[in-house]
Design a protein around this motif. Structure first.
Motif, mmCIF file in Angstrom:
data_model
loop_
_atom_site.group_PDB
_atom_site.id
_atom_site.type_symbol
_atom_site.label_atom_id
_atom_site.label_comp_id
_atom_site.label_asym_id
_atom_site.label_seq_id
_atom_site.Cartn_x
_atom_site.Cartn_y
_atom_site.Cartn_z
ATOM 1 N N PRO A 279 60.776 9.424 76.982
ATOM 2 C CA PRO A 279 60.332 9.718 78.350
ATOM 3 C C PRO A 279 60.000 11.184 78.611
ATOM 4 N N SER A 280 60.541 12.107 77.805
ATOM 5 C CA SER A 280 60.265 13.525 78.061
ATOM 6 C C SER A 280 58.950 13.993 77.452
ATOM 7 N N ALA A 281 58.428 13.258 76.473
ATOM 8 C CA ALA A 281 57.232 13.702 75.748
ATOM 9 C C ALA A 281 55.948 13.045 76.241
ATOM 10 N N ILE A 282 56.055 12.095 77.181
ATOM 11 C CA ILE A 282 54.868 11.370 77.646
ATOM 12 C C ILE A 282 53.911 12.284 78.410
ATOM 13 N N ARG A 283 52.607 11.985 78.287
ATOM 14 C CA ARG A 283 51.598 12.772 79.018
ATOM 15 C C ARG A 283 50.584 11.898 79.740
ATOM 16 N N LYS A 284 50.179 10.775 79.125
ATOM 17 C CA LYS A 284 49.209 9.870 79.746
ATOM 18 C C LYS A 284 49.577 8.432 79.428
ATOM 19 N N LEU A 285 49.053 7.507 80.237
ATOM 20 C CA LEU A 285 49.169 6.079 79.959
ATOM 21 C C LEU A 285 47.767 5.492 79.818
ATOM 22 N N HIS A 286 47.580 4.671 78.778
ATOM 23 C CA HIS A 286 46.317 3.973 78.554
ATOM 24 C C HIS A 286 46.545 2.505 78.901
ATOM 25 N N LEU A 287 46.001 2.072 80.026
ATOM 26 C CA LEU A 287 46.237 0.717 80.507
ATOM 27 C C LEU A 287 45.338 -0.283 79.784
ATOM 28 N N GLY A 288 45.717 -1.559 79.902
ATOM 29 C CA GLY A 288 45.021 -2.614 79.172
ATOM 30 C C GLY A 288 43.543 -2.720 79.502
ATOM 31 N N GLY A 289 43.151 -2.468 80.734
ATOM 32 C CA GLY A 289 41.753 -2.594 81.128
ATOM 33 C C GLY A 289 40.897 -1.401 80.793
ATOM 34 N N GLY A 290 41.471 -0.392 80.126
ATOM 35 C CA GLY A 290 40.714 0.796 79.755
ATOM 36 C C GLY A 290 40.974 1.999 80.637
ATOM 37 N N LYS A 291 41.646 1.796 81.796
ATOM 38 C CA LYS A 291 41.950 2.919 82.681
ATOM 39 C C LYS A 291 42.999 3.816 82.040
ATOM 40 N N VAL A 292 42.842 5.127 82.256
ATOM 41 C CA VAL A 292 43.826 6.104 81.775
ATOM 42 C C VAL A 292 44.481 6.763 82.975
ATOM 43 N N VAL A 293 45.809 6.690 83.033
ATOM 44 C CA VAL A 293 46.570 7.377 84.079
ATOM 45 C C VAL A 293 46.951 8.744 83.525
ATOM 46 N N ASP A 294 46.391 9.802 84.100
ATOM 47 C CA ASP A 294 46.644 11.139 83.575
ATOM 48 C C ASP A 294 47.326 12.057 84.584
ATOM 49 N N ASP A 295 47.687 11.517 85.752
ATOM 50 C CA ASP A 295 48.499 12.285 86.690
ATOM 51 C C ASP A 295 49.933 12.269 86.161
#
Length: 367
Positions: A279-295
Protein backbone atom coordinates in the motif's frame (compact mmCIF):
# COMPACT_ATOMS: atom_id res chain seq x y z
CA UNK A 1 -5.29 -29.12 15.87
CA UNK A 2 -2.32 -31.50 15.68
CA UNK A 3 -1.17 -33.40 12.66
CA UNK A 4 1.69 -35.86 12.45
CA UNK A 5 3.92 -35.24 9.45
CA UNK A 6 7.12 -36.73 8.19
CA UNK A 7 9.93 -35.53 10.44
CA UNK A 8 7.94 -33.92 13.26
CA UNK A 9 4.77 -32.44 14.67
CA UNK A 10 2.81 -29.60 13.12
CA UNK A 11 0.73 -27.30 15.30
CA UNK A 12 -1.93 -25.19 13.59
CA UNK A 13 -2.31 -21.63 14.87
CA UNK A 14 -4.09 -19.15 12.61
CA UNK A 15 -2.14 -19.07 9.32
CA UNK A 16 0.95 -20.77 10.76
CA UNK A 17 2.25 -24.29 11.01
CA UNK A 18 4.91 -24.88 13.63
CA UNK A 19 7.37 -27.69 13.03
CA UNK A 20 8.85 -28.67 16.37
CA UNK A 21 11.52 -31.26 15.64
CA UNK A 22 12.56 -31.16 12.00
CA UNK A 23 16.07 -29.77 11.46
CA UNK A 24 15.92 -27.43 8.49
CA UNK A 25 19.62 -28.05 7.78
CA UNK A 26 19.09 -31.69 6.82
CA UNK A 27 16.06 -31.50 4.56
CA UNK A 28 15.95 -34.00 1.70
CA UNK A 29 14.25 -33.19 -1.60
CA UNK A 30 11.22 -35.23 -0.55
CA UNK A 31 10.98 -33.44 2.78
CA UNK A 32 11.43 -30.09 1.09
CA UNK A 33 8.45 -30.84 -1.13
CA UNK A 34 6.38 -31.27 2.04
CA UNK A 35 7.65 -27.93 3.36
CA UNK A 36 6.96 -26.15 0.08
CA UNK A 37 3.43 -27.55 -0.08
CA UNK A 38 2.88 -26.45 3.51
CA UNK A 39 4.13 -22.94 2.73
CA UNK A 40 1.71 -22.53 -0.17
CA UNK A 41 -1.11 -23.85 1.98
CA UNK A 42 -0.47 -22.17 5.33
CA UNK A 43 1.65 -19.09 4.44
CA UNK A 44 3.85 -18.97 7.58
CA UNK A 45 6.02 -21.84 8.83
CA UNK A 46 7.93 -21.83 12.13
CA UNK A 47 10.85 -24.18 12.79
CA UNK A 48 11.91 -24.15 16.44
CA UNK A 49 15.45 -24.42 17.89
CA UNK A 50 17.32 -24.09 14.58
CA UNK A 51 20.48 -22.77 16.26
CA UNK A 52 22.92 -24.18 13.69
CA UNK A 53 21.48 -22.61 10.52
CA UNK A 54 24.33 -20.61 8.99
CA UNK A 55 23.83 -17.61 6.66
CA UNK A 56 24.91 -19.86 3.76
CA UNK A 57 22.35 -22.50 4.68
CA UNK A 58 19.69 -19.81 5.09
CA UNK A 59 20.37 -18.52 1.59
CA UNK A 60 20.32 -22.02 0.10
CA UNK A 61 17.03 -22.88 1.81
CA UNK A 62 15.46 -19.63 0.66
CA UNK A 63 16.54 -20.17 -2.95
CA UNK A 64 15.03 -23.67 -3.04
CA UNK A 65 11.57 -22.08 -3.15
CA UNK A 66 12.52 -20.51 -6.50
CA UNK A 67 15.52 -22.40 -7.92
CA UNK A 68 15.73 -20.18 -11.02
CA UNK A 69 15.94 -17.02 -8.94
CA UNK A 70 19.00 -14.82 -9.21
CA UNK A 71 21.27 -14.01 -6.31
CA UNK A 72 19.84 -10.49 -6.01
CA UNK A 73 18.47 -9.32 -2.67
CA UNK A 74 14.69 -9.11 -3.02
CA UNK A 75 14.40 -5.38 -2.34
CA UNK A 76 17.12 -4.67 -4.89
CA UNK A 77 19.78 -1.99 -4.66
CA UNK A 78 18.94 1.62 -5.24
CA UNK A 79 21.22 4.19 -6.86
CA UNK A 80 20.34 6.56 -4.03
CA UNK A 81 20.65 4.50 -0.86
CA UNK A 82 20.87 7.50 1.45
CA UNK A 83 17.34 8.61 0.57
CA UNK A 84 15.83 5.11 0.57
CA UNK A 85 13.62 4.34 3.55
CA UNK A 86 15.30 0.91 3.71
CA UNK A 87 18.82 2.29 4.07
CA UNK A 88 19.09 2.52 7.91
CA UNK A 89 17.54 -0.86 8.57
CA UNK A 90 19.82 -3.24 6.70
CA UNK A 91 23.34 -4.61 7.22
CA UNK A 92 24.74 -7.09 4.71
CA UNK A 93 26.70 -10.16 5.83
CA UNK A 94 30.05 -9.86 4.02
CA UNK A 95 30.48 -13.56 3.22
CA UNK A 96 26.81 -14.08 2.26
CA UNK A 97 25.55 -10.81 0.74
CA UNK A 98 22.03 -12.16 0.07
CA UNK A 99 21.48 -12.33 3.84
CA UNK A 100 20.82 -9.19 5.87
CA UNK A 101 21.21 -8.49 9.60
CA UNK A 102 18.39 -6.58 11.27
CA UNK A 103 17.53 -5.86 14.87
CA UNK A 104 18.18 -3.40 17.65
CA UNK A 105 21.12 -2.30 19.79
CA UNK A 106 24.89 -2.45 19.63
CA UNK A 107 26.54 -5.67 18.51
CA UNK A 108 30.30 -5.94 18.83
CA UNK A 109 30.81 -8.68 16.24
CA UNK A 110 28.55 -10.90 14.16
CA UNK A 111 29.26 -12.94 11.01
CA UNK A 112 32.13 -10.70 9.92
CA UNK A 113 30.41 -7.44 10.85
CA UNK A 114 32.06 -5.44 13.62
CA UNK A 115 30.74 -2.74 15.95
CA UNK A 116 27.34 -2.50 14.30
CA UNK A 117 24.52 -0.35 15.63
CA UNK A 118 21.15 -1.87 14.74
CA UNK A 119 17.96 0.17 14.89
CA UNK A 120 14.56 -1.42 15.06
CA UNK A 121 12.26 0.73 12.90
CA UNK A 122 10.18 3.02 15.11
CA UNK A 123 6.85 4.46 13.97
CA UNK A 124 7.92 8.00 14.94
CA UNK A 125 10.31 8.03 11.95
CA UNK A 126 7.59 7.14 9.45
CA UNK A 127 4.10 7.96 10.77
CA UNK A 128 2.35 11.32 10.46
CA UNK A 129 1.32 11.15 14.14
CA UNK A 130 3.08 9.44 17.03
CA UNK A 131 2.36 7.85 20.39
CA UNK A 132 3.40 10.22 23.23
CA UNK A 133 6.89 9.58 24.59
CA UNK A 134 5.58 8.65 28.05
CA UNK A 135 3.57 5.77 26.54
CA UNK A 136 6.20 4.63 24.07
CA UNK A 137 7.39 1.46 25.80
CA UNK A 138 3.87 0.33 26.71
CA UNK A 139 2.05 1.09 23.45
CA UNK A 140 3.10 0.64 19.85
CA UNK A 141 1.85 0.44 16.25
CA UNK A 142 2.27 -1.55 13.09
CA UNK A 143 5.23 0.19 11.49
CA UNK A 144 4.58 -0.46 7.78
CA UNK A 145 2.50 -3.22 6.20
CA UNK A 146 4.37 -4.38 3.11
CA UNK A 147 5.50 -7.08 0.71
CA UNK A 148 9.23 -7.79 0.53
CA UNK A 149 9.78 -6.57 -3.01
CA UNK A 150 11.73 -4.03 -5.03
CA UNK A 151 8.61 -3.34 -7.15
CA UNK A 152 10.88 -1.83 -9.77
CA UNK A 153 12.80 -4.02 -12.18
CA UNK A 154 12.98 -7.12 -9.97
CA UNK A 155 10.17 -9.62 -9.45
CA UNK A 156 8.88 -10.06 -5.88
CA UNK A 157 10.50 -12.91 -3.94
CA UNK A 158 8.52 -16.11 -3.47
CA UNK A 159 9.60 -16.61 0.14
CA UNK A 160 11.36 -14.74 2.93
CA UNK A 161 13.26 -16.47 5.74
CA UNK A 162 13.93 -14.97 9.17
CA UNK A 163 16.25 -16.38 11.83
CA UNK A 164 16.17 -15.17 15.45
CA UNK A 165 19.64 -15.17 17.02
CA UNK A 166 19.02 -12.93 20.04
CA UNK A 167 15.57 -12.05 21.36
CA UNK A 168 14.87 -9.78 24.34
CA UNK A 169 11.90 -11.10 26.28
CA UNK A 170 9.87 -10.38 29.37
CA UNK A 171 7.41 -7.68 28.35
CA UNK A 172 4.57 -7.06 25.94
CA UNK A 173 3.21 -3.99 24.19
CA UNK A 174 -0.28 -2.92 23.16
CA UNK A 175 -1.02 -1.96 19.57
CA UNK A 176 -3.43 0.93 19.23
CA UNK A 177 -5.86 1.10 16.31
CA UNK A 178 -6.41 4.86 16.30
CA UNK A 179 -9.33 4.77 13.83
CA UNK A 180 -11.45 2.21 15.69
CA UNK A 181 -10.29 2.32 19.30
CA UNK A 182 -9.41 -1.38 19.19
CA UNK A 183 -6.30 -2.66 20.92
CA UNK A 184 -4.17 -5.77 20.61
CA UNK A 185 -1.53 -7.02 23.07
CA UNK A 186 1.54 -8.44 21.34
CA UNK A 187 4.99 -9.78 22.31
CA UNK A 188 7.81 -7.25 22.25
CA UNK A 189 9.21 -6.90 18.73
CA UNK A 190 6.73 -9.25 17.12
CA UNK A 191 6.46 -9.66 13.37
CA UNK A 192 2.81 -9.30 12.36
CA UNK A 193 1.29 -11.17 9.41
CA UNK A 194 -2.10 -10.93 7.71
CA UNK A 195 -3.39 -13.15 4.91
CA UNK A 196 -4.04 -11.82 1.43
CA UNK A 197 -6.47 -14.71 0.93
CA UNK A 198 -8.53 -13.49 3.87
CA UNK A 199 -8.41 -9.94 2.53
CA UNK A 200 -9.84 -11.17 -0.75
CA UNK A 201 -12.49 -13.36 0.90
CA UNK A 202 -13.75 -10.40 2.98
CA UNK A 203 -14.57 -8.33 -0.10
CA UNK A 204 -18.11 -7.80 -1.35
CA UNK A 205 -19.00 -9.39 -4.72
CA UNK A 206 -18.67 -5.97 -6.36
CA UNK A 207 -15.23 -5.38 -4.86
CA UNK A 208 -14.10 -8.86 -5.86
CA UNK A 209 -15.03 -8.07 -9.43
CA UNK A 210 -13.13 -4.79 -9.17
CA UNK A 211 -9.90 -6.30 -7.82
CA UNK A 212 -9.99 -9.17 -10.31
CA UNK A 213 -9.93 -6.67 -13.16
CA UNK A 214 -7.59 -4.00 -11.79
CA UNK A 215 -3.82 -3.66 -11.90
CA UNK A 216 -1.60 -1.62 -9.59
CA UNK A 217 1.17 0.57 -10.97
CA UNK A 218 3.99 1.05 -8.49
CA UNK A 219 6.17 4.13 -8.31
CA UNK A 220 9.64 4.01 -9.89
CA UNK A 221 12.35 3.65 -7.25
CA UNK A 222 9.49 3.39 -4.73
CA UNK A 223 11.57 3.45 -1.52
CA UNK A 224 13.22 6.71 -2.57
CA UNK A 225 9.97 8.12 -3.99
CA UNK A 226 8.12 7.63 -0.69
CA UNK A 227 10.98 8.80 1.52
CA UNK A 228 9.45 12.20 2.31
CA UNK A 229 5.90 10.95 2.85
CA UNK A 230 4.32 9.83 6.12
CA UNK A 231 2.21 6.82 7.00
CA UNK A 232 -1.25 6.34 8.40
CA UNK A 233 -1.31 5.45 12.07
CA UNK A 234 -2.03 1.78 11.31
CA UNK A 235 0.90 1.48 8.89
CA UNK A 236 -1.41 0.60 6.01
CA UNK A 237 -0.32 3.07 3.35
CA UNK A 238 0.65 6.72 3.16
CA UNK A 239 -1.10 10.04 3.73
CA UNK A 240 -1.29 12.27 0.66
CA UNK A 241 0.42 15.55 1.52
CA UNK A 242 2.44 16.04 -1.66
CA UNK A 243 5.66 14.99 0.08
CA UNK A 244 6.69 12.26 -2.35
CA UNK A 245 9.95 12.87 -4.20
CA UNK A 246 9.10 14.32 -7.66
CA UNK A 247 9.83 11.94 -10.51
CA UNK A 248 12.43 14.31 -11.97
CA UNK A 249 14.32 14.23 -8.65
CA UNK A 250 14.54 10.41 -8.55
CA UNK A 251 17.47 8.40 -9.88
CA UNK A 252 17.20 7.83 -13.63
CA UNK A 253 13.93 6.05 -14.44
CA UNK A 254 13.91 3.14 -16.87
CA UNK A 255 10.34 2.86 -18.12
CA UNK A 256 10.54 -0.88 -18.72
CA UNK A 257 11.34 -1.43 -15.03
CA UNK A 258 8.16 0.24 -13.77
CA UNK A 259 5.92 -2.56 -12.49
CA UNK A 260 2.20 -2.87 -13.19
CA UNK A 261 0.99 -5.95 -11.32
CA UNK A 262 -2.41 -7.59 -10.74
CA UNK A 263 -4.22 -6.67 -7.54
CA UNK A 264 -4.81 -10.39 -6.95
CA UNK A 265 -1.98 -12.93 -7.01
CA UNK A 266 -2.81 -16.57 -7.63
CA UNK A 267 -1.53 -19.46 -5.56
CA UNK A 268 0.12 -21.80 -8.13
CA UNK A 269 -0.75 -24.83 -6.01
CA UNK A 270 -4.51 -24.44 -5.54
CA UNK A 271 -5.52 -21.26 -7.47
CA UNK A 272 -6.59 -19.33 -4.36
CA UNK A 273 -6.46 -15.57 -4.86
CA UNK A 274 -4.72 -13.18 -2.49
CA UNK A 275 -5.39 -9.45 -2.48
CA UNK A 276 -1.69 -8.65 -2.64
CA UNK A 277 -0.77 -4.96 -2.70
CA UNK A 278 2.09 -2.97 -1.17
CA UNK A 279 0.00 0.00 0.00
CA UNK A 280 2.88 2.46 0.49
CA UNK A 281 4.40 2.00 -2.98
CA UNK A 282 1.23 2.37 -5.10
CA UNK A 283 0.99 5.24 -7.59
CA UNK A 284 -1.76 4.46 -10.14
CA UNK A 285 -4.58 1.99 -10.75
CA UNK A 286 -5.30 0.50 -14.18
CA UNK A 287 -8.98 -0.44 -14.27
CA UNK A 288 -10.48 -3.23 -16.33
CA UNK A 289 -12.11 -0.93 -18.90
CA UNK A 290 -8.83 0.83 -19.69
CA UNK A 291 -9.30 3.83 -17.37
CA UNK A 292 -6.27 4.85 -15.31
CA UNK A 293 -6.78 6.39 -11.87
CA UNK A 294 -3.76 8.63 -11.31
CA UNK A 295 -5.00 10.89 -8.52
CA UNK A 296 -2.73 9.65 -5.76
CA UNK A 297 -5.08 10.41 -2.89
CA UNK A 298 -7.93 8.60 -4.65
CA UNK A 299 -5.69 5.61 -5.42
CA UNK A 300 -4.68 5.37 -1.75
CA UNK A 301 -8.23 5.69 -0.48
CA UNK A 302 -9.44 2.90 -2.78
CA UNK A 303 -6.67 0.52 -1.75
CA UNK A 304 -7.04 1.36 1.94
CA UNK A 305 -10.77 0.63 1.85
CA UNK A 306 -10.06 -2.75 0.27
CA UNK A 307 -7.26 -3.77 2.64
CA UNK A 308 -8.29 -2.28 5.99
CA UNK A 309 -10.75 -5.04 7.05
CA UNK A 310 -7.96 -7.58 6.71
CA UNK A 311 -5.80 -6.12 9.50
CA UNK A 312 -8.48 -6.37 12.22
CA UNK A 313 -6.97 -7.65 15.51
CA UNK A 314 -8.55 -11.08 15.25
CA UNK A 315 -6.99 -11.58 11.79
CA UNK A 316 -3.40 -10.70 12.73
CA UNK A 317 -0.88 -13.42 13.52
CA UNK A 318 1.74 -11.82 15.80
CA UNK A 319 4.67 -14.21 16.18
CA UNK A 320 6.16 -14.57 19.66
CA UNK A 321 9.85 -14.87 18.78
CA UNK A 322 12.20 -17.18 20.65
CA UNK A 323 15.91 -17.61 20.05
CA UNK A 324 16.50 -20.26 17.40
CA UNK A 325 13.21 -19.67 15.58
CA UNK A 326 13.54 -20.05 11.82
CA UNK A 327 10.48 -18.63 10.06
CA UNK A 328 9.59 -18.99 6.39
CA UNK A 329 6.70 -16.99 4.96
CA UNK A 330 5.07 -16.95 1.55
CA UNK A 331 5.81 -13.42 0.39
CA UNK A 332 3.30 -13.65 -2.47
CA UNK A 333 0.18 -14.27 -0.39
CA UNK A 334 0.47 -12.08 2.71
CA UNK A 335 1.63 -8.71 3.94
CA UNK A 336 3.59 -8.22 7.14
CA UNK A 337 4.84 -5.50 9.43
CA UNK A 338 7.55 -4.79 11.93
CA UNK A 339 6.05 -3.93 15.32
CA UNK A 340 7.39 -2.52 18.57
CA UNK A 341 9.52 0.00 20.39
CA UNK A 342 12.71 -1.18 22.10
CA UNK A 343 14.74 0.46 24.82
CA UNK A 344 18.29 1.30 23.73
CA UNK A 345 19.82 -1.53 25.78
CA UNK A 346 17.46 -4.23 24.45
CA UNK A 347 19.49 -6.15 21.88
CA UNK A 348 17.65 -7.97 19.14
CA UNK A 349 19.64 -9.77 16.44
CA UNK A 350 17.96 -11.37 13.42
CA UNK A 351 18.93 -12.48 9.93
CA UNK A 352 16.64 -12.20 6.93
CA UNK A 353 16.91 -13.45 3.39
CA UNK A 354 14.75 -12.97 0.33
CA UNK A 355 15.75 -13.29 -3.30
CA UNK A 356 14.20 -11.51 -6.27
CA UNK A 357 11.83 -13.86 -8.09
CA UNK A 358 12.64 -15.55 -11.37
CA UNK A 359 9.26 -14.46 -12.76
CA UNK A 360 6.42 -12.11 -11.90
CA UNK A 361 3.51 -13.37 -9.75
CA UNK A 362 0.55 -14.93 -11.52
CA UNK A 363 -2.80 -13.13 -11.56
CA UNK A 364 -6.28 -14.64 -11.95
CA UNK A 365 -6.38 -17.17 -14.79
CA UNK A 366 -8.81 -15.08 -16.86
CA UNK A 367 -7.01 -11.80 -16.18
Amino acid sequence: MEKQGKGGNWRRNSVIWQWKTWLILSVSDADFDIIKDALYKHQVLVFKAQYDVSPKAQYEITQRFDPKATASYGHGKTLDAKRSILHPDLKTIPHQPQVQVIGNGFVEEYEGLKNIQLRHPHHKTFHATVIPEKDDLDFTRFYRWHIDAALYGLAPPVATTLFADRVPRGRTQTIRYEDSGEQMTVPLGTTAFVSGYTMYDLLSPEDKQFVLNTKVEYAPHPYVWMSGAKSRSDGLGLISEGKEVPLDKLPEIEQDKIQVLPMCWRNPQDDRLALQIHPSAIRKLHLGGGKVVDDLQEVREIVYRLQRPGIAPELVYAHDWEEGDFVIFHNRSLIHSVVGAFAEDEVRLFRQCNIAGSSLPEGPRYF
